[in-house]
Design a protein around this motif. Structure first.
Motif, PDB file in Angstrom:
ATOM      1  N   TYR A  48      10.850  -5.780  17.421  1.00 62.22           N
ATOM      2  CA  TYR A  48      10.277  -4.851  16.448  1.00 62.22           C
ATOM      3  C   TYR A  48      11.227  -3.702  16.135  1.00 62.22           C
ATOM      4  N   MET A  49      12.007  -3.278  17.123  1.00 58.05           N
ATOM      5  CA  MET A  49      12.967  -2.192  16.893  1.00 58.05           C
ATOM      6  C   MET A  49      13.978  -2.591  15.819  1.00 58.05           C
ATOM      7  N   GLU A  50      14.393  -3.873  15.843  1.00 61.47           N
ATOM      8  CA  GLU A  50      15.346  -4.344  14.833  1.00 61.47           C
ATOM      9  C   GLU A  50      14.662  -4.494  13.476  1.00 61.47           C
ATOM     10  N   LEU A  51      13.404  -4.917  13.474  1.00 56.66           N
ATOM     11  CA  LEU A  51      12.673  -5.057  12.215  1.00 56.66           C
ATOM     12  C   LEU A  51      12.519  -3.708  11.512  1.00 56.66           C
ATOM     13  N   GLN A  52      12.282  -2.664  12.276  1.00 52.31           N
ATOM     14  CA  GLN A  52      12.189  -1.336  11.672  1.00 52.31           C
ATOM     15  C   GLN A  52      13.501  -0.948  11.005  1.00 52.31           C
ATOM     16  N   ARG A  53      14.599  -1.343  11.619  1.00 53.27           N
ATOM     17  CA  ARG A  53      15.918  -1.022  11.069  1.00 53.27           C
ATOM     18  C   ARG A  53      16.206  -1.825   9.808  1.00 53.27           C
ATOM     19  N   GLN A  75       8.474   3.723   3.979  1.00 48.27           N
ATOM     20  CA  GLN A  75       9.781   3.275   3.499  1.00 48.27           C
ATOM     21  C   GLN A  75      10.160   3.895   2.160  1.00 48.27           C
ATOM     22  N   LEU A  76       9.164   4.153   1.305  1.00 51.41           N
ATOM     23  CA  LEU A  76       9.462   4.585  -0.063  1.00 51.41           C
ATOM     24  C   LEU A  76       9.411   6.095  -0.260  1.00 51.41           C
ATOM     25  N   ILE A  77       8.462   6.768   0.363  1.00 55.52           N
ATOM     26  CA  ILE A  77       8.203   8.173   0.070  1.00 55.52           C
ATOM     27  C   ILE A  77       8.985   9.079   1.021  1.00 55.52           C
ATOM     28  N   ASP A  78       9.540  10.154   0.464  1.00 52.59           N
ATOM     29  CA  ASP A  78      10.303  11.107   1.280  1.00 52.59           C
ATOM     30  C   ASP A  78       9.443  11.652   2.412  1.00 52.59           C
ATOM     31  N   ASP A  79      10.056  11.858   3.571  1.00 49.29           N
ATOM     32  CA  ASP A  79       9.335  12.313   4.759  1.00 49.29           C
ATOM     33  C   ASP A  79       8.541  13.592   4.487  1.00 49.29           C
ATOM     34  N   GLY A  80       7.272  13.552   4.886  1.00 52.14           N
ATOM     35  CA  GLY A  80       6.434  14.736   4.812  1.00 52.14           C
ATOM     36  C   GLY A  80       5.926  15.102   3.437  1.00 52.14           C
ATOM     37  N   SER A  81       6.210  14.273   2.421  1.00 54.58           N
ATOM     38  CA  SER A  81       5.834  14.652   1.049  1.00 54.58           C
ATOM     39  C   SER A  81       4.579  13.943   0.539  1.00 54.58           C
ATOM     40  N   PHE A  82       4.048  12.976   1.311  1.00 59.26           N
ATOM     41  CA  PHE A  82       2.920  12.200   0.799  1.00 59.26           C
ATOM     42  C   PHE A  82       1.596  12.922   1.018  1.00 59.26           C
ATOM     43  N   HIS A  83       0.775  12.957  -0.044  1.00 60.47           N
ATOM     44  CA  HIS A  83      -0.567  13.536   0.017  1.00 60.47           C
ATOM     45  C   HIS A  83      -1.550  12.483  -0.484  1.00 60.47           C
ATOM     46  N   GLU A  84      -2.477  12.091   0.383  1.00 61.51           N
ATOM     47  CA  GLU A  84      -3.396  10.999   0.048  1.00 61.51           C
ATOM     48  C   GLU A  84      -4.576  11.492  -0.780  1.00 61.51           C
ATOM     49  N   HIS A  85      -5.026  10.642  -1.713  1.00 63.02           N
ATOM     50  CA  HIS A  85      -6.195  10.915  -2.531  1.00 63.02           C
ATOM     51  C   HIS A  85      -7.355  10.023  -2.077  1.00 63.02           C
ATOM     52  N   ASP A  86      -8.572  10.523  -2.152  1.00 60.95           N
ATOM     53  CA  ASP A  86      -9.786   9.724  -1.900  1.00 60.95           C
ATOM     54  C   ASP A  86      -9.688   8.932  -0.600  1.00 60.95           C
ATOM     55  N   ALA A  87      -9.235   9.587   0.444  1.00 60.55           N
ATOM     56  CA  ALA A  87      -8.933   8.885   1.692  1.00 60.55           C
ATOM     57  C   ALA A  87     -10.168   8.282   2.352  1.00 60.55           C
ATOM     58  N   LEU A  88     -11.324   8.899   2.207  1.00 60.87           N
ATOM     59  CA  LEU A  88     -12.508   8.467   2.950  1.00 60.87           C
ATOM     60  C   LEU A  88     -13.469   7.615   2.123  1.00 60.87           C
ATOM     61  N   VAL A  89     -13.121   7.318   0.881  1.00 58.36           N
ATOM     62  CA  VAL A  89     -13.999   6.500   0.036  1.00 58.36           C
ATOM     63  C   VAL A  89     -13.979   5.058   0.538  1.00 58.36           C
ATOM     64  N   GLU A  90     -15.160   4.464   0.666  1.00 55.63           N
ATOM     65  CA  GLU A  90     -15.228   3.093   1.164  1.00 55.63           C
ATOM     66  C   GLU A  90     -16.321   2.304   0.461  1.00 55.63           C
ATOM     67  N   SER A  91     -16.230   0.982   0.549  1.00 52.17           N
ATOM     68  CA  SER A  91     -17.166   0.089  -0.149  1.00 52.17           C
ATOM     69  C   SER A  91     -18.508   0.026   0.566  1.00 52.17           C
ATOM     70  N   LYS A  92     -19.546  -0.225  -0.227  1.00 50.49           N
ATOM     71  CA  LYS A  92     -20.884  -0.478   0.286  1.00 50.49           C
ATOM     72  C   LYS A  92     -21.329  -1.859  -0.206  1.00 50.49           C
ATOM     73  N   ASN A  93     -22.202  -2.469   0.558  1.00 49.64           N
ATOM     74  CA  ASN A  93     -22.704  -3.801   0.215  1.00 49.64           C
ATOM     75  C   ASN A  93     -23.867  -3.671  -0.763  1.00 49.64           C
ATOM     76  N   GLU A  94     -23.552  -3.279  -1.990  1.00 47.50           N
ATOM     77  CA  GLU A  94     -24.598  -3.011  -2.979  1.00 47.50           C
ATOM     78  C   GLU A  94     -25.294  -4.278  -3.462  1.00 47.50           C
ATOM     79  N   GLU A  95     -24.619  -5.409  -3.367  1.00 45.45           N
ATOM     80  CA  GLU A  95     -25.228  -6.673  -3.796  1.00 45.45           C
ATOM     81  C   GLU A  95     -25.929  -7.384  -2.643  1.00 45.45           C
TER      82      GLU A  95
END
Length: 291
Positions: A48-53, A75-95
């Protein structure tokens, strides 16, 4: 002395029995599974250490292994710059679909995610952008109404702030447990992207393995620029379904990213190690400014 050698032989016999019993009973291995990972393409056992590299690309055959949404963002976003949106929204079994609640709970426990997509904004080599990353570990990245809602809200947020948009796609298609609600997400996300485009904004679609079904028939194929990882499966219906429908044997590379690019549906295939630089260059060419 004869008894002494007999005791030694008996001990060796007991050890062999114990070793084989442990193997048969799936006892913990001397080397845990999380230390090495086998490449599903060539079978190479890679630390796994090599896979990360290597960005989770097999160093032997170049196969791009599946990665989580969090790893893709890392891998894509600069360190420390990511801000998540709608993090806690989840699906319900409405059907009230039988077994859906259990599948959702299992996916949450296995991935630590609330849904099959993570949305937010951040920087890529200093360029601000909105980003959505799908995760095939969560019910095969299927698109239900919450996935569609989160992506639509992110598109509208990027439109409001005039930011470029990147969606990293991986999905088995619409989520069957939600019926028509899941199919509606194709039209909803596509309409949001039309408004986004009409306002002169820039959208990059990244196709990763696999991108199929309702996702490939909606926002995945609507990018101003469409990128793909090598050998990613890209298509709508499955290979066997198409072969039975047209009554023909399809070529071996059918629905692979390279084949799809030959037919004009993909602009460029980019190795994972080059994705961050390529996306940043595209944003710069389309008027992006570093902050």
């Amino acid at each position: 002395m004869e008894n002494l050698f007999k005791k030694r032989q008996n001990r060796l016999h007991l050890f062999e029995n114990f070793r084989h019993t442990n193997i048969e009973n799936n006892q913990p291995k001397e080397i845990p599974d999380y230390v090495f990972k086998n490449c599903e393409h060539c079978g190479e056992s890679i630390p796994y250490m090599e896979l990360q590299r290597t960005y989770y690309v097999c160093p032997r055959c170049g196969h791009h292994l599946k990665i989580s949404a969090r790893e893709r963002i890392r891998q894509l976003i600069d360190d420390g710059s990511f801000h998540e949106h709608d993090a806690l929204v989840e699906s319900k079994n409405e059907e009230h679909f039988a077994g859906y609640d259990e599948k959702l709970e299992k996916a949450k426990q296995a991935t630590g995610m609330h849904e099959a997509v993570i949305c937010g904004h951040g920087l890529i080599k200093g360029f601000p952008l909105a980003i959505a990353v799908m995760d095939s570990r969560f019910m095969m990245g299927s698109m239900g109404h919450v996935v569609g809602d989160k992506i639509t809200r992110l598109i509208e947020w990027a439109d409001k702030h005039s930011l470029p948009l990147l969606i990293s796609c991986t999905s088995g298609g619409a989520r069957m447990q939600e019926g028509i609600l899941s199919l509606m997400q194709m039209a909803k996300t596509s309409a949001a992207l039309k408004r986004f485009s009409d306002h002169g904004n820039f959208y990059i679609s990244l196709l990763t393995h696999p991108t199929t079904g309702g996702v490939s028939a909606s926002f995945a194929m609507l990018g101003d620029v469409i990128l793909a990882e090598p050998d990613a499966l890209v298509g709508f219906a499955g290979r066997r379904v198409i072969e039975k429908t047209v009554n023909e044997v399809l070529p071996p590379q059918f629905q692979h990213a390279e084949f799809v690019m030959e037919k004009g549906f993909i602009d460029r295939i980019v190795e994972r190690k080059d994705l961050k630089r390529t996306i940043a260059d595209l944003i710069l060419l389309h008027g992006g400014k570093r902050i």
